[in-house]
Design a protein around this motif. Structure first.
Motif, mmCIF file in Angstrom:
data_model
loop_
_atom_site.group_PDB
_atom_site.id
_atom_site.type_symbol
_atom_site.label_atom_id
_atom_site.label_comp_id
_atom_site.label_asym_id
_atom_site.label_seq_id
_atom_site.Cartn_x
_atom_site.Cartn_y
_atom_site.Cartn_z
ATOM 1 N N ASN A 47 0.824 -1.205 0.000
ATOM 2 C CA ASN A 47 0.000 0.000 0.000
ATOM 3 C C ASN A 47 0.861 1.260 0.000
ATOM 4 O O ASN A 47 0.513 2.272 -0.617
ATOM 5 C CB ASN A 47 -0.915 -0.007 1.227
ATOM 6 C CG ASN A 47 -1.900 1.146 1.234
ATOM 7 O OD1 ASN A 47 -2.772 1.236 0.385
ATOM 8 N ND2 ASN A 47 -1.766 2.041 2.206
ATOM 9 N N ARG A 48 2.002 1.196 0.666
ATOM 10 C CA ARG A 48 2.910 2.349 0.693
ATOM 11 C C ARG A 48 3.483 2.645 -0.690
ATOM 12 O O ARG A 48 3.847 3.785 -0.979
ATOM 13 C CB ARG A 48 4.053 2.092 1.677
ATOM 14 C CG ARG A 48 3.639 2.139 3.144
ATOM 15 C CD ARG A 48 4.843 1.986 4.051
ATOM 16 N NE ARG A 48 4.485 2.134 5.457
ATOM 17 C CZ ARG A 48 5.370 2.137 6.449
ATOM 18 N NH1 ARG A 48 6.664 1.986 6.179
ATOM 19 N NH2 ARG A 48 4.969 2.281 7.704
ATOM 20 N N TRP A 56 0.158 7.720 3.420
ATOM 21 C CA TRP A 56 0.393 6.628 4.369
ATOM 22 C C TRP A 56 1.073 7.118 5.645
ATOM 23 O O TRP A 56 0.885 6.539 6.723
ATOM 24 C CB TRP A 56 1.157 5.477 3.720
ATOM 25 C CG TRP A 56 2.590 5.711 3.322
ATOM 26 C CD1 TRP A 56 3.065 5.963 2.073
ATOM 27 C CD2 TRP A 56 3.742 5.654 4.182
ATOM 28 N NE1 TRP A 56 4.431 6.090 2.090
ATOM 29 C CE2 TRP A 56 4.878 5.894 3.373
ATOM 30 C CE3 TRP A 56 3.927 5.426 5.542
ATOM 31 C CZ2 TRP A 56 6.174 5.922 3.876
ATOM 32 C CZ3 TRP A 56 5.218 5.454 6.057
ATOM 33 C CH2 TRP A 56 6.319 5.696 5.232
ATOM 34 N N GLN A 59 -1.758 8.304 7.713
ATOM 35 C CA GLN A 59 -2.430 7.145 8.298
ATOM 36 C C GLN A 59 -1.627 6.585 9.470
ATOM 37 O O GLN A 59 -2.201 6.168 10.484
ATOM 38 C CB GLN A 59 -2.628 6.056 7.242
ATOM 39 C CG GLN A 59 -3.662 6.385 6.189
ATOM 40 C CD GLN A 59 -3.854 5.250 5.203
ATOM 41 O OE1 GLN A 59 -3.077 4.290 5.171
ATOM 42 N NE2 GLN A 59 -4.881 5.348 4.380
ATOM 43 N N LYS A 60 -0.313 6.590 9.325
ATOM 44 C CA LYS A 60 0.541 6.099 10.409
ATOM 45 C C LYS A 60 0.426 6.994 11.630
ATOM 46 O O LYS A 60 0.404 6.519 12.771
ATOM 47 C CB LYS A 60 1.993 6.038 9.925
ATOM 48 C CG LYS A 60 2.962 5.495 10.958
ATOM 49 C CD LYS A 60 4.376 5.436 10.412
ATOM 50 C CE LYS A 60 5.339 4.887 11.452
ATOM 51 N NZ LYS A 60 6.735 4.824 10.932
ATOM 52 N N HIS A 66 -4.268 0.619 6.805
ATOM 53 C CA HIS A 66 -3.194 -0.373 6.705
ATOM 54 C C HIS A 66 -2.092 -0.130 7.726
ATOM 55 O O HIS A 66 -1.447 -1.084 8.185
ATOM 56 C CB HIS A 66 -2.599 -0.351 5.292
ATOM 57 C CG HIS A 66 -3.462 -1.017 4.264
ATOM 58 N ND1 HIS A 66 -3.620 -2.383 4.193
ATOM 59 C CD2 HIS A 66 -4.226 -0.496 3.271
ATOM 60 C CE1 HIS A 66 -4.435 -2.684 3.192
ATOM 61 N NE2 HIS A 66 -4.822 -1.565 2.616
ATOM 62 N N GLU A 67 -1.863 1.126 8.076
ATOM 63 C CA GLU A 67 -0.789 1.433 9.019
ATOM 64 C C GLU A 67 -1.096 0.906 10.421
ATOM 65 O O GLU A 67 -0.200 0.475 11.144
ATOM 66 C CB GLU A 67 -0.543 2.939 9.062
ATOM 67 C CG GLU A 67 0.016 3.505 7.772
ATOM 68 C CD GLU A 67 1.327 2.864 7.376
ATOM 69 O OE1 GLU A 67 2.193 2.687 8.254
ATOM 70 O OE2 GLU A 67 1.489 2.525 6.187
#
Length: 208
Positions: A47-48, A56, A59-60, A66-67
């Motif tokens: 995804n990254r 991303w 998101q992290k 996903h993160e």
């Protein structure tokens, strides 16, 4: 078929690297959090490569999508490797040359034991990183024995080739031209523009 191959390679990878068999191919094909964690880590890394870096990273920071799954999966994998290393340490204390393990973890730990290290914690971290890299490489590599009997199994050969076409071990690849170019579709592309080739999409595309 893909699920069976995935479990088969994961079991083999664990045996070769850690000397530990999770037996994910047991009757009923139950879920194993360790195998699932490896898959989620792969998906997060993929995804990254697809979405912009700022997305991303955001998101992290928020710990979503996903993160969030990546963070949780890393904890599961880290605990799994810690348990395997701990069990291997206990086993190596009981010296028995007749039942010597041939897995990579055993060899690594013997080498580490022969060399003096500044910190046991640092050594274990390095060991985990090495095992993790090899686990991802082994998990995505399908290998079958080459015998005269297998060469005659044309249907098995066709099934494996079709599975690899639909579910390639390496799903994505990056390319970037050193100078402006034109893609086969006629789309112009600037120099150093990152282009993602999706072998997965190519394999399942209905266009001939």
């Amino acid at each position: 078929m893909q699920e069976l191959f995935k479990r088969y390679t994961f079991d083999n990878t664990c045996m070769l690297l850690l000397g530990h068999d999770l037996a994910t191919l047991c009757i009923g094909l139950p879920d194993f959090k360790q195998e699932k964690a490896f898959t989620e880590m792969e998906e997060a890394v993929m995804n990254r490569h697809i979405i912009p870096e700022i997305c991303w990273k955001f998101q992290k920071w928020l710990q979503i999508g996903h993160e969030k799954k990546l963070r949780e999966a890393k904890q599961v994998v880290d605990q799994f490797l810690t348990d395997c290393i701990s069990l291997k340490c206990q086993k190596l204390k009981v010296k028995n040359e007749e039942e010597e393990d041939l897995d990579l973890l055993t060899n690594y730990m013997k080498i580490m034991a022969e060399k003096s290290s500044d910190s046991e914690e640092i050594s274990e971290k390095i060991l985990k990183d090495e095992l993790l890299n090899l686990a991802f490489a082994g998990k995505n590599a399908w290998k079958f024995s080459s015998t005269e009997e297998l060469k005659k199994m044309v249907y098995l050969h066709g099934t494996i080739c079709e599975s690899l076409r639909l579910y390639p071990p390496v799903a994505l690849q990056h390319k970037a031209p050193v100078k402006p170019d034109i893609l086969p579709t006629g789309q112009p592309i600037n120099a150093n523009t990152k282009t993602v080739l999706s072998f997965y999409s190519m394999g399942i595309s209905s266009k001939k």
